[in-house]
Design a protein around this motif. Sequence first.
Motif, mmCIF file in Angstrom:
data_model
loop_
_atom_site.group_PDB
_atom_site.id
_atom_site.type_symbol
_atom_site.label_atom_id
_atom_site.label_comp_id
_atom_site.label_asym_id
_atom_site.label_seq_id
_atom_site.Cartn_x
_atom_site.Cartn_y
_atom_site.Cartn_z
ATOM 1 N N TYR A 43 22.090 50.618 22.113
ATOM 2 C CA TYR A 43 21.086 51.677 21.982
ATOM 3 C C TYR A 43 21.218 52.419 20.656
ATOM 4 N N GLY A 44 20.089 52.965 20.207
ATOM 5 C CA GLY A 44 20.098 53.861 19.063
ATOM 6 C C GLY A 44 20.761 55.164 19.465
ATOM 7 N N ARG A 45 21.601 55.708 18.583
ATOM 8 C CA ARG A 45 22.342 56.942 18.871
ATOM 9 C C ARG A 45 21.582 58.148 18.357
ATOM 10 N N VAL A 58 19.916 56.671 14.973
ATOM 11 C CA VAL A 58 20.505 55.604 14.167
ATOM 12 C C VAL A 58 20.704 54.390 15.066
ATOM 13 N N GLU A 59 20.072 53.290 14.688
ATOM 14 C CA GLU A 59 20.217 52.058 15.455
ATOM 15 C C GLU A 59 21.669 51.592 15.402
ATOM 16 N N GLN A 60 22.116 50.968 16.465
ATOM 17 C CA GLN A 60 23.531 50.600 16.582
ATOM 18 C C GLN A 60 24.035 49.816 15.373
ATOM 19 N N VAL A 61 23.263 48.874 14.898
ATOM 20 C CA VAL A 61 23.711 48.043 13.777
ATOM 21 C C VAL A 61 23.957 48.866 12.517
ATOM 22 N N ASP A 62 23.293 50.009 12.403
ATOM 23 C CA ASP A 62 23.424 50.859 11.219
ATOM 24 C C ASP A 62 24.399 52.015 11.408
ATOM 25 N N CYS A 63 24.987 52.133 12.587
ATOM 26 C CA CYS A 63 25.885 53.246 12.901
ATOM 27 C C CYS A 63 27.206 53.160 12.131
ATOM 28 N N ARG A 71 27.421 59.111 22.736
ATOM 29 C CA ARG A 71 26.956 58.560 24.019
ATOM 30 C C ARG A 71 25.523 58.944 24.350
ATOM 31 N N GLU A 72 24.946 59.893 23.579
ATOM 32 C CA GLU A 72 23.529 60.234 23.790
ATOM 33 C C GLU A 72 22.689 59.200 23.048
ATOM 34 N N VAL A 73 21.794 58.559 23.789
ATOM 35 C CA VAL A 73 21.029 57.445 23.245
ATOM 36 C C VAL A 73 19.529 57.645 23.460
ATOM 37 N N PHE A 74 18.773 56.828 22.756
ATOM 38 C CA PHE A 74 17.318 56.827 22.859
ATOM 39 C C PHE A 74 16.881 55.559 23.581
ATOM 40 N N THR A 104 11.797 54.043 15.637
ATOM 41 C CA THR A 104 12.612 55.218 15.948
ATOM 42 C C THR A 104 12.673 56.204 14.782
ATOM 43 N N ASP A 105 12.437 55.744 13.571
ATOM 44 C CA ASP A 105 12.479 56.629 12.400
ATOM 45 C C ASP A 105 11.348 57.648 12.383
ATOM 46 N N ILE A 106 10.328 57.469 13.224
ATOM 47 C CA ILE A 106 9.216 58.424 13.198
ATOM 48 C C ILE A 106 9.700 59.837 13.504
ATOM 49 N N TYR A 107 10.714 59.966 14.356
ATOM 50 C CA TYR A 107 11.179 61.298 14.740
ATOM 51 C C TYR A 107 11.824 62.039 13.564
ATOM 52 N N SER A 108 12.652 61.371 12.806
ATOM 53 C CA SER A 108 13.272 62.052 11.659
ATOM 54 C C SER A 108 12.240 62.304 10.561
#
Length: 122
Positions: A43-45, A58-63, A71-74, A104-108
């Motif tokens: 999950y994205g964090r 932040v997507e897991q691969v980019d974390c 542990r809070e995820v989207f 997911t980047d739309i939120y930031s």
Amino acid sequence: MFILAGDGPLIRGEVIRTLHAAHHDERADASMATAVLDDPTGYGRIVRDEQGQFVEIVEQVDCTPEQREVREVFPSYYCVKADALLLALSKLKNENKKHEYYLTDIYSILRSAGKKVVRCRR
């Protein structure tokens, strides 16, 4: 407008109703559901600042290693005003490890543009 990921089966109506109510009551431009999981793998964090305010997903691969511990995820439950979505989509970039455009980047993007972004945690 709701956007739900096609790989998320068994989304409960209660979650969608709660997300919609929060979006409406807060008069948000964009709202998201988040969850806290024991195992957030895949999950994205949700990244927050020192005051606990949302910063980005932040997507897991980019974390970073530190972000992987979050542990809070989207879970990919979006509620967005159409005009806010169009604004954010026009600003998406693919500057990440996969060179993909992450919705997911739309939120930031909206947060940085001064739009109201809220979350509904279950």
